[in-house]
Enzyme design. Structure first.
Site, PDB file in Angstrom:
ATOM      1  N   GLY A 128       0.413  -1.099   0.269  1.00 32.07           N
ATOM      2  CA  GLY A 128       0.480   0.157   0.295  1.00 32.07           C
ATOM      3  C   GLY A 128       1.172   1.096   0.000  1.00 32.07           C
ATOM      4  O   GLY A 128       0.444   2.460  -0.851  1.00 32.07           O
ATOM      5  N   SER A 129       2.045   1.300   1.202  1.00 33.91           N
ATOM      6  CA  SER A 129       2.360   2.739   0.752  1.00 33.91           C
ATOM      7  C   SER A 129       3.497   2.610  -0.159  1.00 33.91           C
ATOM      8  O   SER A 129       4.085   3.802  -0.516  1.00 33.91           O
ATOM      9  CB  SER A 129       3.204   2.302   2.278  1.00 33.91           C
ATOM     10  OG  SER A 129       2.506   2.708   3.313  1.00 33.91           O
ATOM     11  N   THR A 155     -11.586   2.906  -3.249  1.00 34.97           N
ATOM     12  CA  THR A 155     -12.882   3.997  -2.412  1.00 34.97           C
ATOM     13  C   THR A 155     -13.656   3.925  -4.005  1.00 34.97           C
ATOM     14  O   THR A 155     -13.111   4.535  -4.853  1.00 34.97           O
ATOM     15  CB  THR A 155     -12.027   5.180  -1.544  1.00 34.97           C
ATOM     16  OG1 THR A 155     -11.375   4.490  -0.658  1.00 34.97           O
ATOM     17  CG2 THR A 155     -13.678   5.290  -1.171  1.00 34.97           C
ATOM     18  N   GLN A 330     -15.059   6.214  26.460  1.00 36.81           N
ATOM     19  CA  GLN A 330     -14.781   5.887  27.777  1.00 36.81           C
ATOM     20  C   GLN A 330     -15.863   6.673  28.803  1.00 36.81           C
ATOM     21  O   GLN A 330     -16.195   6.313  29.293  1.00 36.81           O
ATOM     22  CB  GLN A 330     -13.547   6.799  28.277  1.00 36.81           C
ATOM     23  CG  GLN A 330     -13.415   5.864  29.971  1.00 36.81           C
ATOM     24  CD  GLN A 330     -12.562   4.203  29.238  1.00 36.81           C
ATOM     25  OE1 GLN A 330     -12.188   3.843  28.111  1.00 36.81           O
ATOM     26  NE2 GLN A 330     -13.199   3.848  30.618  1.00 36.81           N
ATOM     27  N   GLU A 357      -3.994   7.348   2.337  1.00 31.05           N
ATOM     28  CA  GLU A 357      -3.030   8.400   1.920  1.00 31.05           C
ATOM     29  C   GLU A 357      -1.386   8.312   2.857  1.00 31.05           C
ATOM     30  O   GLU A 357      -1.572   9.421   3.125  1.00 31.05           O
ATOM     31  CB  GLU A 357      -3.955   9.537   2.129  1.00 31.05           C
ATOM     32  CG  GLU A 357      -5.541   9.471   1.528  1.00 31.05           C
ATOM     33  CD  GLU A 357      -5.239   9.361  -0.535  1.00 31.05           C
ATOM     34  OE1 GLU A 357      -3.561   9.648  -0.641  1.00 31.05           O
ATOM     35  OE2 GLU A 357      -5.913   9.277  -1.250  1.00 31.05           O
ATOM     36  N   GLU A 361       3.184   6.308   9.717  1.00 31.73           N
ATOM     37  CA  GLU A 361       4.468   6.081  10.082  1.00 31.73           C
ATOM     38  C   GLU A 361       5.510   6.405   8.915  1.00 31.73           C
ATOM     39  O   GLU A 361       6.589   6.935   8.481  1.00 31.73           O
ATOM     40  CB  GLU A 361       4.927   4.566  10.105  1.00 31.73           C
ATOM     41  CG  GLU A 361       4.751   4.048  11.148  1.00 31.73           C
ATOM     42  CD  GLU A 361       3.234   3.383  11.540  1.00 31.73           C
ATOM     43  OE1 GLU A 361       3.203   3.595  12.354  1.00 31.73           O
ATOM     44  OE2 GLU A 361       2.919   3.516  10.259  1.00 31.73           O
TER      45      GLU A 361
END
Length: 374
Positions: A128-129, A155, A330, A357, A361
């Site tokens: 993907g990256s 998408t 929470q 996108e 990282e």
């Protein structure tokens, strides 16, 4: 660019539209995993699809801050609807920026009315990256281009009319191509079942000897990597805006809930730990908002640091969205774990903003590279 009061007037208009026309369907879109047709129709009222495009072709000038505000307000009530709008922009954007007059007349001008759904096809099976490791190929044959390959996690998938496809045109070069849903050789994989943004259809796009006319190559057939790098620099602040909207919506819902929820004979909002959490989350959202708007202004003004600011905004806003939505669940206590309350959906929706996108990282690497190379 607009004046400050004009941006606020625009925000108010989009917020009214989102609350009245999009929010009532958000839960059903998620539960039924159906495309947000109501949102697509609502976008027409303020001509939101036209925002990124030049006034010369009927658009609204491409003010990135106005686009971010619109996505923020839509995502505040429905992340799926904001993703729908954002990917239409992402799919059509390279065509508008680099395409021929013929492509603009055929694709962009009709799309400004708001009926056209588009996709952008970058990701592939093996990484993907690693966008530039893609194996999809485009071969020039006579007066046509023939595309072969498989794009993953696309998408709007089978709902789109147009697909902007990145494909390798030589060993070292890439082109981008406008593929129509009716083109021979285009097909789709199964619809994915996802954690969040469940109303947005996601599937593989397969290109099997997909033949398109020569003029549907967008710009120079060897500059696709350059075009897409510029497009991603615009897309990343939009993801940040979506994340920011999800965070704001979750905080708004949590504040409303703790004011009403009674524990030990008083509203949860009166407890000191609750106040501390609300204050912390509100501050983080506002800090992220200021960075995002700074990144948008840098892009509007074509500043040299616009790309790294876009990565910073995406990194911070997506991380804040994940933290705020988790804390909002929470603050709801056991009720937050139920699908009866929107924070459960918002927490699931927020996660993808740290992934697509360019993962968090990858954003860190881009940011670090900009500093280390000086």
């Amino acid at each position: 660019m607009l004046e400050k009061h004009e941006y606020e007037e625009f925000r108010s208009a989009v917020r009214r539209l989102a609350i009245s026309k999009i929010q009532p369907h958000a839960s059903a879109v998620d539960k039924e995993m159906r495309f947000p047709e109501e949102a697509l129709e609502a976008f027409k009222e303020l001509q939101l699809v036209a925002l990124p495009f030049p006034e010369s072709i009927g658009g609204h000038g491409g003010d990135l801050l106005a686009q971010a505000i619109s996505l923020e307000e839509v995502a505040r009530v429905c992340a799926t609807s904001s993703l729908t709008l954002m990917v239409i922009w992402a799919g059509l954007g390279p065509i508008a920026r680099y395409g021929s007059d013929q492509l603009i007349d055929e694709i962009i001008k009709p799309a400004l009315d708001g009926d056209t759904v588009a996709s952008i096809c970058l990701t592939e099976i093996h990484g993907g990256s690693d966008v530039w490791g893609g194996k999809t190929k485009a071969e020039h044959q006579g007066n046509d281009w023939v595309l072969n390959g498989q794009k993953r996690y696309i998408t709007n998938a089978n709902r789109s009319e147009w697909y902007t496809v990145l494909a390798r045109t030589s060993e070292e070069e890439f082109g981008i191509f406008a593929v129509h849903k009716s083109d021979p050789g285009l097909s789709f994989g199964k619809l994915e079942s996802k954690m969040g943004v469940r109303g947005s259809p996601t599937a593989d796009v397969m290109l099997d000897d997909c033949r398109i006319p020569e003029y549907r190559c967008i710009g120079d057939s060897g500059k696709g990597n350059h075009y897409m790098t510029e497009s991603l620099a615009i897309a990343r602040p939009m993801i940040a805006a979506q994340a920011l909207g999800i965070a704001q919506g979750a905080l708004d819902a949590a504040i409303e809930y703790v004011k009403e929820r009674q524990v030990f004979g008083q509203p949860v909002a009166r407890f000191q730990m609750t106040k501390g959490t609300i204050g912390d989350l509100a501050t983080k959202i506002e800090a992220a908002r200021q960075l995002l708007y700074h990144a948008c202004e840098a892009s509007n003004n074509k500043q040299p640091d616009a790309r790294v600011l876009a990565s910073m905004a995406k990194l911070l806003c997506s991380n804040v969205a994940m933290e705020v939505t988790t804390e909002a669940v929470q603050l709801h206590g056991g009720a937050g774990y139920l699908t009866d309350f929107p924070v459960e959906r918002m927490m699931r929706d927020a996660k993808i903003t740290q992934i697509y996108e360019g993962t968090s990282e990858i954003q860190k690497l881009i940011i670090a590279k900009s500093f280390l190379s000086n």
